[in-house]
Design an enzyme around this catalytic site. Structure first.
Site, short mmCIF file in Angstrom:
data_model
loop_
_atom_site.label_atom_id
_atom_site.label_comp_id
_atom_site.label_asym_id
_atom_site.label_seq_id
_atom_site.Cartn_x
_atom_site.Cartn_y
_atom_site.Cartn_z
N TYR A 267 0.84 -1.20 0.00
CA TYR A 267 0.00 0.00 0.00
C TYR A 267 0.88 1.25 0.00
CZ TYR A 267 0.43 -0.39 5.17
OH TYR A 267 0.88 -0.51 6.45
N HIS A 317 5.96 -0.74 1.34
CA HIS A 317 5.89 0.27 0.28
C HIS A 317 6.95 0.02 -0.79
CE1 HIS A 317 3.46 2.10 3.27
NE2 HIS A 317 4.47 2.45 4.04
#
Ligand SMILES: *[C@@H]1O[C@H](CO)[C@@H](O)[C@H](O)[C@H]1NC(C)=O
Ligand SMILES: *[C@@H]1O[C@H](CO)[C@@H](O)[C@H](O)[C@H]1NC(C)=O
Ligand SMILES: *[C@@H]1O[C@H](CO)[C@@H](O)[C@H](O)[C@H]1NC(C)=O
Ligand SMILES: *[C@@H]1O[C@H](CO)[C@@H](O)[C@H](O)[C@H]1NC(C)=O
Length: 341
Positions: A267, A317
């Protein structure tokens, strides 16, 4: 003069018609597929109208405005002007797939009912958008988005950063003691419970919720203080005034992930979430404190250990893809990146 007014009037009429049509289409779509927050159904029509008048097409008088289409097909494919960056009582509707995607971000085991949580949330914080973010009059809104990279050290960017209309910072970012390089003003500070630090007076907190508990934490931290632990200890009480708390829209997080990151990483990081947020609320964006320093070190500007590599390889990430997005935005002159040292 009369001709001009007439033209403007026609344009306005056209925009209103277009807006109503868009609304009707969205409305039909919503009723069929979306999960509703029922409380405001009746006032939905007038609210949506107000929202449309206030939100998407902010008149912009800069020489070059971010939202302008036709500059880059790459940008136009990704930028969706109708996405709303902030959660309000009126737009708290989640498509089923958005909700289930969001629930998986931090693999929350037994989340409290989201409708109930949102209802509680908006009994505590304002359910409408920060008037600061709305714009009825023409202007040129210049924003500085300040990341936490060690490349800010000895940059002397402080006064330049402070000269913007909005100054956005994120997570633990301190300013005290670093003013010459990072500036002293903050208008909006993006945080999640685990990255919270007390904010200055008049600073709007923008909570970035990665789980239901984060929304519950806002309620708790501004009232009874019952939540002191998520997956790590978190402040059980915060001093931020309730009317200065804004909430990043979970659907906007998914938009950043799908449209801008094309599904890279698990995400988006707070950094890229701040950048895309700023594309939607600002007319010009200057980025500071993103990326490595000139020696290739990834560290925070307030840390003395330049090899910490703290925020690059977090596993969730995709830092390289995110950097590529910001670099591409700069290459098409949508934003400017100040690389520091
Ligand atoms: C929220 O409320 C709507 C309408 O009452 C319902 O259809 C939906 O399932 C609820 N969503 C959640 C996550 O509880
Ligand atoms: C833009 O966002 C709106 C609202 O979420 C959505 O209905 C629409 O399909 C999106 N447009 C594009 C081109 O993806
Ligand atoms: C906060 O805002 C108030 C009202 O606008 C102002 O008087 C005060 O000086 C501000 N405080 C800071 C620290 O900027
Ligand atoms: C971003 O990545 C693409 C594909 O790897 C590459 O072609 C492009 O040059 C990169 N853009 C920038 C600005 O680094």
């Amino acid at each position: 003069m009369v001709m001009m007014r007439n033209r403007n009037l026609k344009l306005l009429t056209f925009l209103i018609l277009l807006a109503s049509l868009t609304f009707l289409l969205n409305y039909t779509h919503t009723v069929v597929t979306a999960t509703w927050f029922p409380k405001h159904m009746v006032s939905e029509l007038s609210e949506s109208f107000k929202r449309l008048m206030n939100y998407p097409q902010r008149p912009c008088t800069c020489s070059r405005c971010i939202g302008e289409p036709g500059v880059s097909p790459w940008f136009d494919e990704r930028f969706n002007q109708t996405m709303q960056p902030l959660l309000t009582a009126q737009n708290a509707l989640f498509e089923e797939d958005t909700y289930s995607w969001w629930l998986k971000l931090q693999r929350e085991k037994q989340p409290q009912n989201l409708n109930d949580t949102i209802q509680e949330l908006f009994q505590v914080v304002p359910g409408s958008v920060d008037p600061m973010l709305r714009r009825g009059v023409a202007g040129c809104r210049r924003c500085a988005v300040v990341g936490n990279s060690g490349n800010l050290r000895e940059s002397q960017y402080g006064p330049h950063i402070d000269s913007h209309d909005f100054v956005l910072r994120m997570n633990r970012a301190p300013t005290t003691g670093f003013e010459a390089d990072v500036g002293s003003r903050t208008t909006h500070h993006l945080v999640y419970p685990e990255s919270f630090r007390e904010l200055g007076e008049n600073v709007s907190m923008v909570l970035v919720p990665f789980k239901t508990l984060d929304l519950q934490w806002v309620v708790s931290a501004t009232t009874k203080g019952t939540i002191s632990h998520t997956y790590v200890p978190v402040p059980s009480r915060i001093k931020v005034k309730r009317n200065q708390i804004l909430v990043y829209h979970p659907a906007f997080i998914k938009y950043v992930f799908d449209s801008w990151l094309q599904g890279h990483g698990r995400y988006p990081s707070t950094g890229i979430l701040s950048v895309i947020f700023s594309l939607h609320i600002c007319d010009e964006v200057d980025l500071y404190g993103f990326g490595a320093d000139s020696k290739g070190n990834w560290h925070h500007y307030w840390e003395n250990n330049p090899s910490a590599g703290a925020f690059r390889k977090t596993g969730v990430h995709d830092g390289d893809f995110e950097s590529n997005v910001t670099a591409t935005l700069a290459s098409i002159n949508k934003i400017r990146i100040f690389k520091g040292r």
